[in-house]
Design a protein around this motif. Structure first.
Motif, PDB file in Angstrom:
ATOM      1  N   GLY A  91       2.856   3.381  -7.106  1.00 37.64           N
ATOM      2  CA  GLY A  91       4.235   3.003  -6.831  1.00 37.64           C
ATOM      3  C   GLY A  91       5.001   2.877  -8.138  1.00 37.64           C
ATOM      4  O   GLY A  91       4.974   3.775  -8.987  1.00 37.64           O
ATOM      5  N   HIS A  92       5.638   1.761  -8.326  1.00 43.90           N
ATOM      6  CA  HIS A  92       6.417   1.537  -9.548  1.00 43.90           C
ATOM      7  C   HIS A  92       5.610   0.870 -10.659  1.00 43.90           C
ATOM      8  O   HIS A  92       6.082   0.718 -11.771  1.00 43.90           O
ATOM      9  CB  HIS A  92       7.608   0.621  -9.222  1.00 43.90           C
TER      10      HIS A  92
ATOM     11  N   GLN B  19      -4.648   5.244   0.802  1.00 40.52           N
ATOM     12  CA  GLN B  19      -3.542   4.512   0.196  1.00 40.52           C
ATOM     13  C   GLN B  19      -4.083   3.630  -0.936  1.00 40.52           C
ATOM     14  O   GLN B  19      -5.238   3.213  -0.920  1.00 40.52           O
ATOM     15  CB  GLN B  19      -2.833   3.650   1.238  1.00 40.52           C
TER      16      GLN B  19
ATOM     17  N   ASP C  31      -3.309   0.097  -3.421  1.00 38.04           N
ATOM     18  CA  ASP C  31      -2.610  -1.181  -3.458  1.00 38.04           C
ATOM     19  C   ASP C  31      -1.769  -1.265  -4.725  1.00 38.04           C
ATOM     20  O   ASP C  31      -2.283  -1.088  -5.840  1.00 38.04           O
ATOM     21  CB  ASP C  31      -3.624  -2.325  -3.419  1.00 38.04           C
ATOM     22  N   VAL C  32      -0.489  -1.549  -4.579  1.00 37.73           N
ATOM     23  CA  VAL C  32       0.424  -1.573  -5.719  1.00 37.73           C
ATOM     24  C   VAL C  32       0.027  -2.639  -6.730  1.00 37.73           C
ATOM     25  O   VAL C  32       0.017  -2.398  -7.951  1.00 37.73           O
ATOM     26  CB  VAL C  32       1.876  -1.801  -5.248  1.00 37.73           C
TER      27      VAL C  32
ATOM     28  N   MET D  42       0.855  -1.192   0.000  1.00 40.74           N
ATOM     29  CA  MET D  42       0.000   0.000   0.000  1.00 40.74           C
ATOM     30  C   MET D  42       0.888   1.237   0.000  1.00 40.74           C
ATOM     31  O   MET D  42       1.908   1.292   0.694  1.00 40.74           O
ATOM     32  CB  MET D  42      -0.909   0.013   1.218  1.00 40.74           C
ATOM     33  N   THR D  43       0.508   2.241  -0.811  1.00 41.49           N
ATOM     34  CA  THR D  43       1.339   3.428  -0.926  1.00 41.49           C
ATOM     35  C   THR D  43       0.488   4.649  -1.249  1.00 41.49           C
ATOM     36  O   THR D  43      -0.623   4.541  -1.783  1.00 41.49           O
ATOM     37  CB  THR D  43       2.397   3.246  -2.028  1.00 41.49           C
ATOM     38  N   TYR D  44       1.048   5.823  -0.912  1.00 34.19           N
ATOM     39  CA  TYR D  44       0.434   7.089  -1.303  1.00 34.19           C
ATOM     40  C   TYR D  44       1.016   7.590  -2.633  1.00 34.19           C
ATOM     41  O   TYR D  44       0.566   8.601  -3.170  1.00 34.19           O
ATOM     42  CB  TYR D  44       0.671   8.152  -0.234  1.00 34.19           C
ATOM     43  N   ASP D  45       2.018   6.888  -3.137  1.00 33.99           N
ATOM     44  CA  ASP D  45       2.677   7.298  -4.391  1.00 33.99           C
ATOM     45  C   ASP D  45       1.820   6.880  -5.572  1.00 33.99           C
ATOM     46  O   ASP D  45       1.958   5.774  -6.119  1.00 33.99           O
ATOM     47  CB  ASP D  45       4.063   6.658  -4.467  1.00 33.99           C
TER      48      ASP D  45
END
Length: 462
Positions: free
Chosen positions: A27-28, A57, A59-60, A1-4
């Motif tokens: 993310g990436h 957030q 999910d990548v 999980m990310t804010y990116d």
């Protein structure tokens, strides 16, 4: 999980069945999805932007906001209710286990997507109460009774139906779904209004089940605040118009002892409820080793357990009685109760006449075994008909054997015993004593006020 997270504009690709492509990166990892209509792509993009603005957030792997990921993986309410009942089972008393099952069996049939093909209400309730929310140990693993024993065909069909139709736990975030569940708690099986205490007890179980959903990460927060609903107020205070006084209590105990052999055998049992203010489940568990019964003067009982009858489905032993510690006390806690000479003589006479059970219990059914609530209830009702007038018998006066305990506590308070000592002897907390016996305590305070006033006046006269 990310804010990116980065969300790009909609891209149109010509000569495609779904030409409008929504693209974003978490993310990436890049993600994309195509739509036939631009409005569809724009609408979905707006939803992702809204989640991003709300600091969710993502999910990548799936590219989904956390709220959507939770919703996708959410179990049904029925699955969660089973998990909650299983979590509570090991440490709950048999009576509490039955109470949890009762509350969950009340609310679960209303938390469904639709009621097409619904089984009979009574069949569904029995399937939930007795099979889905009751558990057995199987090779050291706790499993629903329906997985350990072979249920009737109609029970299996009812459980399969509720498993298919149950809403997801995340649906309880919706106020209309939540209100539907709360309203179900207020009704009996066929629509009649339930008693206030029953509603309050079931609402507590439902609320705790929702808290467990928050604990498991299935709900972001407790949703009860979204609905303008609360359990009805309960009036726990005892109505002293219907609590027998000392003279009437003695007559009822004497009359109970005259109801044949069963009554003679339980006369001292009723004496324990009144003179020692014991709960019936505590009296059924009373052992000879707990009794100090001198030939003269006051005696003493050291209470350490109770054996309430709740049904074999809810006990670990498979017996209909649950042997446990004192109510709301640590398992090995004891409670010492001084008893007056009249009860000392009753108990001595009982032991001399009937002896004791192999395990040391004083009171047994007339033909052996545990004393059943049905048996002592019938004897008490017969005694009421003997002692009370026809008009009094139609009122709640001394309606149940438990009335003798209330009468005993009231007698102590009215005699001037300090509330803290009354609470200790009766096995109450101070808060519970004040809630149930407020009028009697207030009367005792008035007596104390008069004593203080007398002392002040005597000092002025010196």
């Amino acid at each position: 999980m990310t804010y990116d997270v980065q969300i790009w504009s909609i891209r149109k690709r010509a000569n495609r069945a779904k030409p409008y492509q929504r693209r974003w990166r978490v993310g990436h990892k890049p993600h994309s999805k195509s739509y036939a209509l631009k409005a569809q792509a724009d609408g979905r993009r707006a939803e992702l932007l809204s989640a991003l603005r709300q600091r969710e957030q993502f999910d990548v792997e799936t590219g989904l906001p956390a709220s959507e990921l939770i919703e996708q993986s959410s179990p049904t309410w029925f699955e969660h209710a089973c998990a909650y009942a299983a979590m509570k089972w090991p440490d709950a008393s048999a009576k509490h286990r039955a109470g949890i099952a009762d509350a969950l069996a009340t609310v679960t049939p209303n938390l469904v997507t639709d009621k097409r093909g619904a089984p009979n209400k009574q069949v569904l309730r029995r399937a939930l109460y007795s099979w889905a929310f009751a558990f057995r140990l199987d090779d050291g693993t706790l499993k629903p009774r329906s997985e350990v024993e072979e249920p009737p065909a109609e029970t299996t069909a009812a459980l399969n139906w509720i498993a298919r139709k149950s809403v997801k736990v995340t649906d309880l975030e919706t106020p209309s779904v939540l209100r539907n569940a709360l309203e179900a708690l207020t009704l009996k099986l066929y629509g009649k209004r339930a008693a206030e205490n029953t509603i309050h007890r079931k609402e507590t179980v439902f609320s705790n089940a929702l808290r467990y959903a928050v604990e498991r990460g299935l709900l972001g927060s407790l949703p009860l605040g979204k609905v303008d609903w609360k359990a009805p107020e309960t009036d726990d205070e005892i109505d002293f118009r219907f609590v027998p006084g000392p003279r009437l209590a003695k007559r009822l105990i004497a009359a109970a002892g005259e109801q044949g052999e069963r009554g003679k055998h339980l006369r001292a049992f009723f004496g324990c409820l009144y003179y020692a203010a014991m709960r019936p489940a505590e009296a059924t568990d009373l052992r000879e080793s707990a009794c100090k019964l001198p030939e003269e003067g006051w005696g003493e009982l050291v209470l350490s357990g109770s054996t309430p009858r709740v049904g074999s489905s809810w006990t670990d032993s498979g017996e209909s009685f649950d042997t446990r510690g004192l109510k709301r006390r640590a398992r090995k806690a004891t409670r010492t109760v001084p008893i007056p000479p009249v009860l000392v003589h009753m108990l001595r006479e009982h032991i001399e006449t009937y002896g004791i059970a192999e395990d040391g219990r004083l009171f047994r059914a007339h033909r052996g075994g545990h004393v059943l609530s049905k048996e002592y209830g019938e004897i008490w009702q017969a005694a009421r008909l003997v002692v009370l007038s026809e008009k009094e018998a139609k009122t709640p006066l001394a309606e149940r054997p438990y009335s003798a305990r209330a009468a005993g506590v009231s007698l102590w308070l009215e005699s001037g015993v300090a509330p803290a000592e009354v609470a200790r002897r009766a096995g109450h907390s101070i808060a519970v004593l004040f809630r149930f016996y407020a009028k009697a305590i207030h009367g005792n305070q008035q007596r104390s006020n008069h004593q203080i006033e007398w002392a002040l006046n005597a000092a002025d006269e010196e």
